[in-house]
Design an enzyme around this catalytic site. Sequence first.
Site, PDB file in Angstrom:
ATOM      1  N   ARG A 167       0.818   3.149  -3.562  1.00  0.00           N
ATOM      2  CA  ARG A 167       0.001   4.749  -3.130  1.00  0.00           C
ATOM      3  C   ARG A 167       0.453   6.066  -4.069  1.00  0.00           C
ATOM      4  NH1 ARG A 167      -0.593   4.534   1.936  1.00  0.00           N
ATOM      5  NH2 ARG A 167      -2.602   3.392   2.095  1.00  0.00           N
ATOM      6  N   SER A 187       0.741  -1.339  -0.037  1.00  0.00           N
ATOM      7  CA  SER A 187       0.244   0.847   0.337  1.00  0.00           C
ATOM      8  C   SER A 187       1.005   1.420   0.005  1.00  0.00           C
ATOM      9  CB  SER A 187      -1.208   0.580   1.085  1.00  0.00           C
ATOM     10  OG  SER A 187      -0.470   0.329   2.961  1.00  0.00           O
ATOM     11  N   ASN A 194      -0.444   7.897  -7.107  1.00  0.00           N
ATOM     12  CA  ASN A 194      -0.674   9.189  -7.397  1.00  0.00           C
ATOM     13  C   ASN A 194       0.732  10.099  -8.093  1.00  0.00           C
ATOM     14  OD1 ASN A 194      -3.007  10.927  -5.543  1.00  0.00           O
ATOM     15  ND2 ASN A 194      -1.832   8.830  -4.090  1.00  0.00           N
TER      16      ASN A 194
END
Lengths: 156, 297
Positions: B231, B227, B235
Amino acid sequence: MNINLTLIGQMIAFFGFVWFCMKYVWPPIMAAMAEREQKISDGLAAAERASHDLELAQEKAIERLKEAKHEAASIVESANKRANQIIEEAKVAAQTEAERVKTSARAEIEQETNRAREALRGQVATLSLVGAEKVLGATIDRDAHSELVDKLAAEL
Amino acid sequence: MAGENRTVSEYIVHHLTNLTYGKLPEGYERLDYDGNLVSVVPEGGVWTMAHGGAEASAMGFTAIHVDSMIWSIGLGIIFCWMFRRVAKRAETGVPSGFINAMEMIVEFVDNTVRDTFHGRNPLIAPLSLTIFVWVFLMNLMDLVPVDLVPYTLEVLGVSYHKIVPSTDPNITFGMSIGVLVLILYYSIKVKGFGFAKELALNPFNHWMFIPVNLFMEIVGLLAKPFSLALRLFGNMYAGEMIFILIAALYGAGVAWMAPAGLLQIGWAIFHILVITLQAFIFMVLTIVYLSMAHEDH
């Protein structure tokens, strides 16, 4: 978008930079910041203490001033009192002195009067004798008639 | 646009290809841009710069993204240099300018660590600072106009270049696996055998459920670095992609210049928020995970 050796390279770099930061960056910065914090808090405490001291000093000064004023007033008062007393005393002393001078003068006058009177009396006796001699045409034996002369003189 | 006769999709693909150095496998047929056979890799393979994404893929694991590594390590060195300077010049007097700004960051990180991590570990705070500033700097490269560095380098003869290291999954996974290593290390160090028990007997405290528990806990454990890495990568990759699309819009004609410019400014301003936030999230989650590794149940 391939997973390759870059992954390993980045991991090594990651641990390297973390190690560097842990060893050479973080501790000195934290130490300096903590020291500064301590310094500032010390400074603030000192300032507070100083202002407190100042307050105390001001209070003390006011107290002192009040005391001094009080003392001065009491000194002035006692001085005034003393002055009045001195004046009174001087007055009394002067009066006494005057009285004494008067008395002595009076005594002297009396004395002088008496002395003059005595002298006069003596002279009157002599004069009376001379007068009587003239009247009687004879010498009056002074010794023989001394009693009479003395009586005369006393009567004068 | 970078090349005169490229289509938009070629332009985008070009921008998303790393400069790769690696080993081409034996027998690989190297082609030029028009698809003509140039050469066949001889026996034993060959270490070379990849010409295009296909060759980079063919290299497999034995390759390295030169651009990602240069920018990532370069920015890490900039981070170390900046903060080392502060560390050297930090005095107890009144700080000014640059030192003040750096100290604000240090203090911010320190407060975040204090709020989240309650144990005593001299590694956590410097680790957080490194992650925060380093990830921020890598993300910051996203704000450099997308064509500036790649085009300049292309003129100089370097055909591919990505300057945002955090749009490379290798970089984000490299860091998050580093964090995983730390999680495992401290879990075992603090809890010892208790860590194995935690994996085996949670959430169902019965010996019958040990396989189920192990499966769930290990998945949970591996989800942490996944994660973290995905992440940040997601992004930044999405942000970069939008910058590239906006840049492609400039090429669509003079009429599109003004709206593209507006879009670029708007997205860049918004992106300042995103890059800072992503750096912060990476740092905070790292602290949280390590804090969990230190907690004995």
